[in-house]
Design a protein around this motif. Structure first.
Motif, PDB file in Angstrom:
ATOM      1  N   CYS A  69       0.830  -1.203   0.000  1.00  0.00           N
ATOM      2  CA  CYS A  69       0.000   0.000   0.000  1.00  0.00           C
ATOM      3  C   CYS A  69       0.868   1.259   0.000  1.00  0.00           C
ATOM      4  O   CYS A  69       2.071   1.212   0.258  1.00  0.00           O
ATOM      5  CB  CYS A  69      -0.956   0.009   1.188  1.00  0.00           C
ATOM      6  SG  CYS A  69      -0.163   0.212   2.777  1.00  0.00           S
ATOM      7  N   ASN A  70       0.244   2.379  -0.298  1.00  0.00           N
ATOM      8  CA  ASN A  70       0.910   3.679  -0.328  1.00  0.00           C
ATOM      9  C   ASN A  70       0.237   4.628   0.661  1.00  0.00           C
ATOM     10  O   ASN A  70      -0.791   4.311   1.253  1.00  0.00           O
ATOM     11  CB  ASN A  70       0.843   4.266  -1.738  1.00  0.00           C
ATOM     12  CG  ASN A  70      -0.576   4.327  -2.281  1.00  0.00           C
ATOM     13  OD1 ASN A  70      -0.975   3.420  -3.019  1.00  0.00           O
ATOM     14  ND2 ASN A  70      -1.349   5.337  -1.933  1.00  0.00           N
ATOM     15  N   HIS A  84       6.150  -2.931   7.475  1.00  0.00           N
ATOM     16  CA  HIS A  84       5.406  -3.854   8.328  1.00  0.00           C
ATOM     17  C   HIS A  84       4.251  -4.454   7.538  1.00  0.00           C
ATOM     18  O   HIS A  84       4.055  -4.145   6.357  1.00  0.00           O
ATOM     19  CB  HIS A  84       4.913  -3.157   9.609  1.00  0.00           C
ATOM     20  CG  HIS A  84       3.828  -2.156   9.400  1.00  0.00           C
ATOM     21  ND1 HIS A  84       2.485  -2.462   9.460  1.00  0.00           N
ATOM     22  CD2 HIS A  84       3.887  -0.820   9.143  1.00  0.00           C
ATOM     23  CE1 HIS A  84       1.770  -1.379   9.259  1.00  0.00           C
ATOM     24  NE2 HIS A  84       2.592  -0.370   9.061  1.00  0.00           N
ATOM     25  N   ALA A  85       3.499  -5.320   8.176  1.00  0.00           N
ATOM     26  CA  ALA A  85       2.393  -6.009   7.510  1.00  0.00           C
ATOM     27  C   ALA A  85       1.070  -5.649   8.153  1.00  0.00           C
ATOM     28  O   ALA A  85       1.010  -5.174   9.290  1.00  0.00           O
ATOM     29  CB  ALA A  85       2.599  -7.523   7.580  1.00  0.00           C
ATOM     30  N   HIS A  86      -0.005  -5.893   7.405  1.00  0.00           N
ATOM     31  CA  HIS A  86      -1.350  -5.758   7.950  1.00  0.00           C
ATOM     32  C   HIS A  86      -2.300  -6.654   7.160  1.00  0.00           C
ATOM     33  O   HIS A  86      -2.137  -6.850   5.956  1.00  0.00           O
ATOM     34  CB  HIS A  86      -1.833  -4.313   7.902  1.00  0.00           C
ATOM     35  CG  HIS A  86      -3.007  -4.079   8.792  1.00  0.00           C
ATOM     36  ND1 HIS A  86      -4.286  -4.403   8.433  1.00  0.00           N
ATOM     37  CD2 HIS A  86      -3.089  -3.581  10.051  1.00  0.00           C
ATOM     38  CE1 HIS A  86      -5.113  -4.111   9.425  1.00  0.00           C
ATOM     39  NE2 HIS A  86      -4.410  -3.604  10.413  1.00  0.00           N
ATOM     40  N   PRO A 100      -8.889  -1.364  -5.686  1.00  0.00           N
ATOM     41  CA  PRO A 100      -7.756  -0.820  -4.933  1.00  0.00           C
ATOM     42  C   PRO A 100      -7.733  -1.346  -3.500  1.00  0.00           C
ATOM     43  O   PRO A 100      -8.779  -1.660  -2.924  1.00  0.00           O
ATOM     44  CB  PRO A 100      -8.012   0.691  -4.959  1.00  0.00           C
ATOM     45  CG  PRO A 100      -8.863   0.913  -6.174  1.00  0.00           C
ATOM     46  CD  PRO A 100      -9.739  -0.305  -6.261  1.00  0.00           C
ATOM     47  N   ILE A 101      -6.541  -1.446  -2.938  1.00  0.00           N
ATOM     48  CA  ILE A 101      -6.404  -1.915  -1.567  1.00  0.00           C
ATOM     49  C   ILE A 101      -6.379  -0.722  -0.610  1.00  0.00           C
ATOM     50  O   ILE A 101      -6.445   0.433  -1.043  1.00  0.00           O
ATOM     51  CB  ILE A 101      -5.127  -2.767  -1.398  1.00  0.00           C
ATOM     52  CG1 ILE A 101      -3.868  -1.916  -1.621  1.00  0.00           C
ATOM     53  CG2 ILE A 101      -5.162  -3.951  -2.349  1.00  0.00           C
ATOM     54  CD1 ILE A 101      -2.569  -2.648  -1.322  1.00  0.00           C
ATOM     55  N   CYS A 102      -6.293  -1.006   0.691  1.00  0.00           N
ATOM     56  CA  CYS A 102      -6.247   0.052   1.698  1.00  0.00           C
ATOM     57  C   CYS A 102      -4.978   0.891   1.527  1.00  0.00           C
ATOM     58  O   CYS A 102      -4.052   0.498   0.817  1.00  0.00           O
ATOM     59  CB  CYS A 102      -6.294  -0.559   3.096  1.00  0.00           C
ATOM     60  SG  CYS A 102      -5.024  -1.814   3.395  1.00  0.00           S
ATOM     61  N   VAL A 103      -4.952   2.047   2.150  1.00  0.00           N
ATOM     62  CA  VAL A 103      -3.791   2.928   2.069  1.00  0.00           C
ATOM     63  C   VAL A 103      -3.215   3.139   3.460  1.00  0.00           C
ATOM     64  O   VAL A 103      -3.846   2.806   4.465  1.00  0.00           O
ATOM     65  CB  VAL A 103      -4.137   4.288   1.424  1.00  0.00           C
ATOM     66  CG1 VAL A 103      -4.671   4.090   0.025  1.00  0.00           C
ATOM     67  CG2 VAL A 103      -5.146   5.053   2.281  1.00  0.00           C
ATOM     68  N   SER A 104      -2.006   3.677   3.524  1.00  0.00           N
ATOM     69  CA  SER A 104      -1.329   3.886   4.797  1.00  0.00           C
ATOM     70  C   SER A 104      -1.048   5.364   5.007  1.00  0.00           C
ATOM     71  O   SER A 104      -1.376   6.202   4.159  1.00  0.00           O
ATOM     72  CB  SER A 104      -0.005   3.109   4.831  1.00  0.00           C
ATOM     73  OG  SER A 104       0.952   3.736   4.000  1.00  0.00           O
ATOM     74  N   GLU A 105      -0.401   5.668   6.100  1.00  0.00           N
ATOM     75  CA  GLU A 105       0.063   7.029   6.332  1.00  0.00           C
ATOM     76  C   GLU A 105       1.541   7.141   6.006  1.00  0.00           C
ATOM     77  O   GLU A 105       2.291   7.842   6.671  1.00  0.00           O
ATOM     78  CB  GLU A 105      -0.246   7.454   7.762  1.00  0.00           C
ATOM     79  CG  GLU A 105      -1.742   7.664   7.977  1.00  0.00           C
ATOM     80  CD  GLU A 105      -2.059   8.488   9.205  1.00  0.00           C
ATOM     81  OE1 GLU A 105      -1.173   8.648  10.066  1.00  0.00           O
ATOM     82  OE2 GLU A 105      -3.196   8.958   9.300  1.00  0.00           O
ATOM     83  N   THR A 108       3.396  -0.988   3.431  1.00  0.00           N
ATOM     84  CA  THR A 108       2.795  -2.079   4.198  1.00  0.00           C
ATOM     85  C   THR A 108       2.422  -3.225   3.271  1.00  0.00           C
ATOM     86  O   THR A 108       1.866  -3.005   2.194  1.00  0.00           O
ATOM     87  CB  THR A 108       1.554  -1.578   4.957  1.00  0.00           C
ATOM     88  OG1 THR A 108       1.924  -0.410   5.709  1.00  0.00           O
ATOM     89  CG2 THR A 108       1.015  -2.623   5.900  1.00  0.00           C
ATOM     90  N   VAL A 109       2.702  -4.453   3.693  1.00  0.00           N
ATOM     91  CA  VAL A 109       2.498  -5.625   2.851  1.00  0.00           C
ATOM     92  C   VAL A 109       1.637  -6.659   3.571  1.00  0.00           C
ATOM     93  O   VAL A 109       1.300  -6.513   4.744  1.00  0.00           O
ATOM     94  CB  VAL A 109       3.856  -6.258   2.445  1.00  0.00           C
ATOM     95  CG1 VAL A 109       4.682  -5.271   1.631  1.00  0.00           C
ATOM     96  CG2 VAL A 109       4.642  -6.710   3.682  1.00  0.00           C
ATOM     97  N   ASN A 110       1.307  -7.714   2.856  1.00  0.00           N
ATOM     98  CA  ASN A 110       0.561  -8.832   3.422  1.00  0.00           C
ATOM     99  C   ASN A 110       1.427  -9.557   4.465  1.00  0.00           C
ATOM    100  O   ASN A 110       2.634  -9.663   4.301  1.00  0.00           O
ATOM    101  CB  ASN A 110       0.173  -9.784   2.291  1.00  0.00           C
ATOM    102  CG  ASN A 110      -0.531 -11.028   2.767  1.00  0.00           C
ATOM    103  OD1 ASN A 110       0.110 -12.045   3.026  1.00  0.00           O
ATOM    104  ND2 ASN A 110      -1.841 -10.973   2.876  1.00  0.00           N
TER     105      ASN A 110
END
Length: 201
Positions: A94-95, A154-156, A167-172, A176-178
């Protein structure tokens, strides 16, 4: 809480990262040939970015490359064999923040919640709110505040284990990966005698 057609907003981690929630092949080209061309292109782009850093005691065989110019529902995180020009592993990533058109925004500013562009050192492992994580140290002007911004690897569970239609979730700002893919990355990081470089495009 997950909302349809909007990012999921999750709790803040101890390090300040929040998660919110083809190549055309001609008739005379084999799949193998096409894959080799893609691998060569990825390695070449990564090597170009790493050129000024590779003589500073870093791993010269393996590197991580994150291409945030690709859609988030496609593979963006690549483990590259720099000697054999091969992609050893790949997964979703994610971005951070995006503009109104969905383009990834980059920033080195604290509090921007954006991804940072450039080459970073994958530093020490620790255990954060989301479990295993790795500190990142930006090596360029464009990402020199990664460590102080707590932009970490890190992962989530909101990151799928394979490409999908939406589209997948985004980060701050965190790449972040599987969870399963993080274990793959950990195998390279933890067994590397020298630090691995990560290039985020």
């Amino acid at each position: 809480m997950h909302q349809q057609n909007s990012p999921s907003r999750l709790a803040a981690s101890a390090v300040g990262c929040l998660l919110f929630g083809s190549v055309l092949i001609s008739s005379c080209t084999t799949d193998t040939d096409s894959n080799l061309r893609v691998d060569d292109e990825l390695v070449t782009r990564c090597l170009t970015a790493l050129k000024t850093h590779q003589k500073q005691g870093f791993n010269r065989n393996i590197a991580f490359y994150v291409d945030l110019t690709r859609p988030s529902n496609e593979n963006r995180f690549f483990v590259l064999d720099l000697q054999r020009n091969q992609v050893l592993a790949k997964g979703l990533c994610c971005n951070g923040r995006t503009d109104t058109q969905g383009n990834v925004l980059y920033s080195n500013r604290n509090g921007s919640n954006c991804s940072s562009h450039g080459v970073a050192k994958v530093s020490y492992r620790y255990r954060g709110q989301f479990g295993k994580a790795y500190k990142l140290e930006g090596l360029e002007r464009s990402n020199s505040n990664m460590f102080s911004r707590a932009v970490v690897l890190h992962a989530h569970g909101c990151i799928p284990d394979a490409p999908q239609q939406t589209p997948i979730c985004v980060s701050e700002g965190c790449p972040t990966v599987n969870p399963a893919f993080l274990e793959t990355l950990a195998g390279y990081i933890d067994h590397s005698a020298k630090p691995i470089l990560l290039y985020i495009e």
